[in-house]
Design an enzyme around this catalytic site. Structure first.
Site, short mmCIF file in Angstrom:
data_model
loop_
_atom_site.label_atom_id
_atom_site.label_comp_id
_atom_site.label_asym_id
_atom_site.label_seq_id
_atom_site.Cartn_x
_atom_site.Cartn_y
_atom_site.Cartn_z
N VAL A 123 -13.67 51.66 50.24
CA VAL A 123 -14.40 50.51 49.69
C VAL A 123 -14.33 49.39 50.72
CG1 VAL A 123 -14.53 48.80 47.85
CG2 VAL A 123 -13.91 51.17 47.29
N HIS A 133 -8.99 44.89 50.33
CA HIS A 133 -8.13 44.99 49.15
C HIS A 133 -6.75 45.45 49.58
CE1 HIS A 133 -10.37 48.70 49.78
NE2 HIS A 133 -9.28 49.34 49.37
P1 AMP Z 1 -9.42 52.39 49.97
O1 AMP Z 1 -9.44 53.90 50.10
O2 AMP Z 1 -8.26 51.73 50.64
O3 AMP Z 1 -10.74 51.78 50.35
O4 AMP Z 1 -9.18 52.10 48.44
C1 AMP Z 1 -10.19 52.03 47.50
C2 AMP Z 1 -9.52 52.21 46.17
O5 AMP Z 1 -10.37 51.67 45.19
C3 AMP Z 1 -9.23 53.65 45.80
O6 AMP Z 1 -7.84 53.80 45.55
C4 AMP Z 1 -10.09 53.87 44.55
O7 AMP Z 1 -9.46 54.70 43.63
C5 AMP Z 1 -10.27 52.46 44.04
N1 AMP Z 1 -11.49 52.20 43.32
C6 AMP Z 1 -12.76 52.46 43.71
N2 AMP Z 1 -13.64 52.06 42.79
C7 AMP Z 1 -12.91 51.50 41.78
C8 AMP Z 1 -13.24 50.91 40.53
N3 AMP Z 1 -14.52 50.80 40.11
N4 AMP Z 1 -12.24 50.47 39.74
C9 AMP Z 1 -10.95 50.59 40.14
N5 AMP Z 1 -10.57 51.14 41.31
C10 AMP Z 1 -11.53 51.60 42.12
#
Ligand code: AMP
Ligand code: ZN
Length: 115
Positions: A97, A101
């Site tokens: 994403v 974060h």
């Molecule tokens: P990253 O791989 O560091 O980009 O982390 C993205 C994180 O966002 C992953 O652990 C996903 O499970 C989480 N994620 C993606 N979409 C959502 C959502 N709609 N609500 C909650 N978590 C999400």
């Protein structure tokens, strides 16, 4: 806000999430695919694609993400046993994403980083 950013949508209240904290700068919510019993994402309300795109003006905001994650770890009762704070950057870093974060991951013994 980029139209296709799911975290911007969550911050704007246009997509569902289990929100644990929100103020004018930061939103924190439970990861929907948790890697551990505690897995919370601490997110700046301002859209920044990744650490690669952050600049010095964002330094205070990025510092606040860490301190907020620390406070949430305490609230979740995992501060004493410990936790992991993770910022994935880019494809090799596992970023999926592209809105900065900070992962707060805790509640089990996490493996050391080594492949
Ligand atoms: P990253 O791989 O560091 O980009 O982390 C993205 C994180 O966002 C992953 O652990 C996903 O499970 C989480 N994620 C993606 N979409 C959502 C959502 N709609 N609500 C909650 N978590 C999400
Ligand atoms: Zn965004």
């Amino acid at each position: 806000m980029p139209d296709d950013c799911i975290f911007c949508k969550i911050i704007a209240g246009q997509a569902d999430a289990d929100i644990v904290f929100r103020d004018d700068q930061i939103t924190a919510f439970w990861d929907h695919r948790p890697a551990a019993p505690v897995h919370i994402l601490v997110v700046p309300n301002k859209h920044i694609d990744s650490v690669n795109e952050a600049d010095l003006q964002d330094a205070e905001l990025l510092g606040k993400l860490i301190l907020k994650a620390r406070d949430l770890a305490k609230e979740q009762g995992v501060d004493e046993r410990g936790y992991r704070l993770v910022l994935n950057v880019g494809p090799d870093g596992g970023q999926t994403v592209f809105h900065i974060h900070l992962h707060l991951i805790a509640g089990r013994r996490l493996p050391v980083f080594r492949e």
